[in-house]
Scaffold this motif. Structure first.
Motif, PDB file in Angstrom:
ATOM      1  N   GLY A 180      -3.859  -0.743   2.815  1.00  0.00           N
ATOM      2  CA  GLY A 180      -4.946  -0.760   3.766  1.00  0.00           C
ATOM      3  C   GLY A 180      -5.832   0.461   3.670  1.00  0.00           C
ATOM      4  O   GLY A 180      -5.414   1.538   3.250  1.00  0.00           O
ATOM      5  N   ILE A 181      -7.106   0.298   4.047  1.00  0.00           N
ATOM      6  CA  ILE A 181      -8.028   1.404   4.245  1.00  0.00           C
ATOM      7  C   ILE A 181      -8.336   1.419   5.734  1.00  0.00           C
ATOM      8  O   ILE A 181      -9.041   0.537   6.239  1.00  0.00           O
ATOM      9  N   PRO A 182      -7.806   2.361   6.488  1.00  0.00           N
ATOM     10  CA  PRO A 182      -7.882   2.309   7.950  1.00  0.00           C
ATOM     11  C   PRO A 182      -9.241   2.727   8.499  1.00  0.00           C
ATOM     12  O   PRO A 182      -9.379   3.718   9.223  1.00  0.00           O
ATOM     13  N   ILE A 183     -10.286   1.980   8.151  1.00  0.00           N
ATOM     14  CA  ILE A 183     -11.601   2.209   8.727  1.00  0.00           C
ATOM     15  C   ILE A 183     -11.920   1.054   9.671  1.00  0.00           C
ATOM     16  O   ILE A 183     -11.230   0.031   9.680  1.00  0.00           O
TER      17      ILE A 183
ATOM     18  N   GLU B  30     -14.892   3.404  -6.934  1.00  0.00           N
ATOM     19  CA  GLU B  30     -15.511   4.700  -6.672  1.00  0.00           C
ATOM     20  C   GLU B  30     -15.383   5.053  -5.190  1.00  0.00           C
ATOM     21  O   GLU B  30     -15.074   6.199  -4.830  1.00  0.00           O
ATOM     22  N   PHE B  31     -15.606   4.069  -4.319  1.00  0.00           N
ATOM     23  CA  PHE B  31     -15.443   4.292  -2.878  1.00  0.00           C
ATOM     24  C   PHE B  31     -14.010   4.691  -2.559  1.00  0.00           C
ATOM     25  O   PHE B  31     -13.761   5.614  -1.772  1.00  0.00           O
ATOM     26  N   HIS B  32     -13.052   4.014  -3.186  1.00  0.00           N
ATOM     27  CA  HIS B  32     -11.646   4.291  -2.904  1.00  0.00           C
ATOM     28  C   HIS B  32     -11.255   5.680  -3.384  1.00  0.00           C
ATOM     29  O   HIS B  32     -10.412   6.346  -2.767  1.00  0.00           O
ATOM     30  N   ARG B  33     -11.842   6.154  -4.475  1.00  0.00           N
ATOM     31  CA  ARG B  33     -11.563   7.513  -4.942  1.00  0.00           C
ATOM     32  C   ARG B  33     -11.968   8.518  -3.875  1.00  0.00           C
ATOM     33  O   ARG B  33     -11.235   9.484  -3.592  1.00  0.00           O
TER      34      ARG B  33
ATOM     35  N   ARG C  69      -9.501   8.423  -0.988  1.00  0.00           N
ATOM     36  CA  ARG C  69      -8.243   9.126  -1.291  1.00  0.00           C
ATOM     37  C   ARG C  69      -8.379  10.622  -1.018  1.00  0.00           C
ATOM     38  O   ARG C  69      -7.452  11.263  -0.519  1.00  0.00           O
ATOM     39  N   VAL C  70      -9.539  11.176  -1.358  1.00  0.00           N
ATOM     40  CA  VAL C  70      -9.756  12.598  -1.127  1.00  0.00           C
ATOM     41  C   VAL C  70      -9.773  12.903   0.373  1.00  0.00           C
ATOM     42  O   VAL C  70      -9.248  13.920   0.830  1.00  0.00           O
ATOM     43  N   ALA C  71     -10.383  11.982   1.147  1.00  0.00           N
ATOM     44  CA  ALA C  71     -10.509  12.206   2.584  1.00  0.00           C
ATOM     45  C   ALA C  71      -9.257  11.836   3.370  1.00  0.00           C
ATOM     46  O   ALA C  71      -9.068  12.306   4.494  1.00  0.00           O
ATOM     47  N   ALA C  72      -8.386  10.985   2.801  1.00  0.00           N
ATOM     48  CA  ALA C  72      -7.208  10.512   3.528  1.00  0.00           C
ATOM     49  C   ALA C  72      -6.261  11.663   3.841  1.00  0.00           C
ATOM     50  O   ALA C  72      -6.126  12.610   3.082  1.00  0.00           O
TER      51      ALA C  72
ATOM     52  N   THR D  30      -2.294   8.847  -1.200  1.00  0.00           N
ATOM     53  CA  THR D  30      -2.685   7.454  -1.434  1.00  0.00           C
ATOM     54  C   THR D  30      -2.840   7.229  -2.920  1.00  0.00           C
ATOM     55  O   THR D  30      -3.512   8.003  -3.601  1.00  0.00           O
ATOM     56  N   GLU D  31      -2.237   6.164  -3.410  1.00  0.00           N
ATOM     57  CA  GLU D  31      -2.323   5.849  -4.835  1.00  0.00           C
ATOM     58  C   GLU D  31      -3.709   5.330  -5.171  1.00  0.00           C
ATOM     59  O   GLU D  31      -4.334   4.623  -4.373  1.00  0.00           O
ATOM     60  N   GLU D  32      -4.185   5.669  -6.356  1.00  0.00           N
ATOM     61  CA  GLU D  32      -5.510   5.222  -6.780  1.00  0.00           C
ATOM     62  C   GLU D  32      -5.542   3.699  -6.915  1.00  0.00           C
ATOM     63  O   GLU D  32      -4.613   3.084  -7.426  1.00  0.00           O
ATOM     64  N   LEU D  33      -6.628   3.115  -6.463  1.00  0.00           N
ATOM     65  CA  LEU D  33      -6.821   1.677  -6.594  1.00  0.00           C
ATOM     66  C   LEU D  33      -7.378   1.376  -7.973  1.00  0.00           C
ATOM     67  O   LEU D  33      -8.395   1.948  -8.382  1.00  0.00           O
ATOM     68  N   THR D  34      -6.726   0.488  -8.697  1.00  0.00           N
ATOM     69  CA  THR D  34      -7.156   0.116 -10.039  1.00  0.00           C
ATOM     70  C   THR D  34      -7.178  -1.399 -10.176  1.00  0.00           C
ATOM     71  O   THR D  34      -6.632  -2.130  -9.337  1.00  0.00           O
TER      72      THR D  34
END
Length: 434
Positions: free
Chosen positions: A24-27, A158-161, A164-167, A171-175
């Motif tokens: 999940g991306i908790p936004i 790119e958004f997920h990268r 991850r920095v802000a989390a 968090t594992e990179e999404l590929t």
């Protein structure tokens, strides 16, 4: 979202994809984000918004039309059994086979397992991604333009990268390899809220995990695992090389982390090249002081001067055995580690192929040099390696049959002890040279 039954909608239109994320991306639910690309698109000149079904997210524009990707994130209630509950149920199922409880309720109570009501509500994140399609030709990727799905995935990754920095938690990179392999497609006119469903797309991904399948149970050679465990415990360089290759395959095929795959491949090569030279020196009778002088030099001069005289073949860095390794593995690893370069899947696969070629060349050389280094050759190739090359001759078979029981483990132990003494001298030489 309204569904249209007009299956004949032709470009220009918005191409949409709906995909579920592995984590999940908790936004906030229905948050939208739009991205302009570098692809010029005259049909979008002076368009100052990027529509995503049901909302129009404003985006600055200089009047020059460019293609775009718009992402909207949906938070969906997860009504499935949580991984915690699933694992707990399987744990007790296994324990029941060992020691069936007389009172199941009492057994559960004694563990302090949380009640169902105590399990927090969970959500899955689904992404709705849309991009502009000007003509039918835009559905096919070219050397200068991606296809619509690739454009959307590039924006999502790119958004997920950045996420991850802000989390606040790792968090594992999404590929691509981690995506659920099925996604839904739709298309929609720019000025319409109605969508035209296009069905399901199957990604070229094997990310479908069911656990161990029944037909696979019992297929692992337990004796082989036990033998390799013993060699790993003794510090066998061949086993370390094999382990790093497994790590690289996992990064490449399962996680889709191409940079990590290249790093693991580079480590594997340095392990095997270092171990190869060390073992032929050990088996060839080199004393520890002589070996420490050799290993005090960097790997590049070592490769140029020490391998060919002992193993034959072409060990030049620009051709032969090491040509592909030097460019596609060592060079690529340096770009990743020192420059933060993110290799493509093709580059990572090319590095993997280079490692396969290097391993084969080393085995070929050792097979030819069996008379000089029989122990090293056997540790690298084993019976299968000789058989694959049609070189499991009577001489080889008689030699291995004449060795004491557990001889392989004795060789690994003796070499590891010898190498530790060599390494101690190397450290001393380097310390004294400072």
């Amino acid at each position: 979202m309204t569904i249209s039954h007009d299956a004949e909608l032709q470009p220009p239109y918005l191409q949409g994809f709906v995909m579920i994320l592995p984590g999940g991306i908790p936004i906030q639910d229905q948050t939208a984000r739009s991205f302009e690309t570098d692809e010029l698109e005259p049909l979008l000149d002076d368009v100052r918004f990027v529509p995503t079904a049901g909302c129009r997210a404003p985006m600055p524009s200089d009047g020059v039309g460019r293609n775009f990707v718009s992402l909207r994130f949906w938070q969906i209630d997860d009504e499935s059994e949580s991984p915690f509950e699933t694992d707990l149920r399987h744990l007790f199922k296994a324990f029941d086979r060992l020691h069936p409880p007389a009172d199941r309720n009492a057994a559960l109570a004694s563990t302090g397992v949380v009640e169902e009501a105590d399990i927090p509500q969970r959500h899955r994140t689904v992404v709705e991604a849309v991009t502009f399609v000007a003509s039918a030709d835009d559905l096919i990727a070219t050397a200068t333009k991606p296809d619509p799905l690739t454009r959307c995935l590039d924006a999502l990754f790119e958004f997920h990268r950045a996420y991850r920095v802000a989390a606040k938690t790792p968090t594992e990179e999404l590929t691509y390899s981690q995506l659920f392999p099925l996604l839904l497609m739709f298309r929609r006119a720019m000025d319409d809220e109605k969508i035209t469903p296009q069905g399901i797309m199957h990604l070229t991904s094997d990310n479908v995990r069911f656990g161990a399948l029944t037909e696979h149970i019992g297929t692992v050679d337990f004796g082989l695992v036990a033998a390799q465990l013993s060699r790993l415990r003794l510090g066998d360089r061949v086993m370390s090389f094999a382990e790093r290759r497994v790590d690289a395959r996992h990064e490449l095929s399962v996680k889709g982390d191409f940079g990590s795959a290249v790093v693991q491949l580079a480590i594997a090569c340095e392990v095997i090249l270092d171990g190869l030279l060390g073992m032929v020196l050990w088996e060839g009778g080199a004393n520890e002081t002589e070996a420490s002088v050799i290993f005090s030099t960097d790997i590049t001069p070592r490769l140029k001067s020490e391998y060919a005289p002992r193993l034959g073949g072409n060990w030049a860095l620009n051709t032969g055995i090491l040509g592909s390794w030097f460019d596609d593995v060592a060079g690529m690893r340096n770009r990743v580690v020192h420059g933060g370069y993110r290799p493509t899947g093709a580059e990572a696969r090319r590095a993997s192929e280079s490692v396969e070629a290097l391993a084969k060349s080393i085995s070929d050389r050792l097979c030819d040099k069996f008379k000089d280094y029989p122990k090293t050759a056997w540790l690298f190739l084993g019976p299968t390696g000789f058989q694959d090359r049609n070189r499991f001759s009577r001489r080889v078979k008689e030699w291995i049959d004449s060795q004491p029981e557990n001889a392989v483990l004795d060789w690994v132990r003796e070499y590891s002890e010898w190498r530790e003494r060599v390494n101690a001298q190397v450290r001393l030489r380097r310390r004294n040279s400072q």
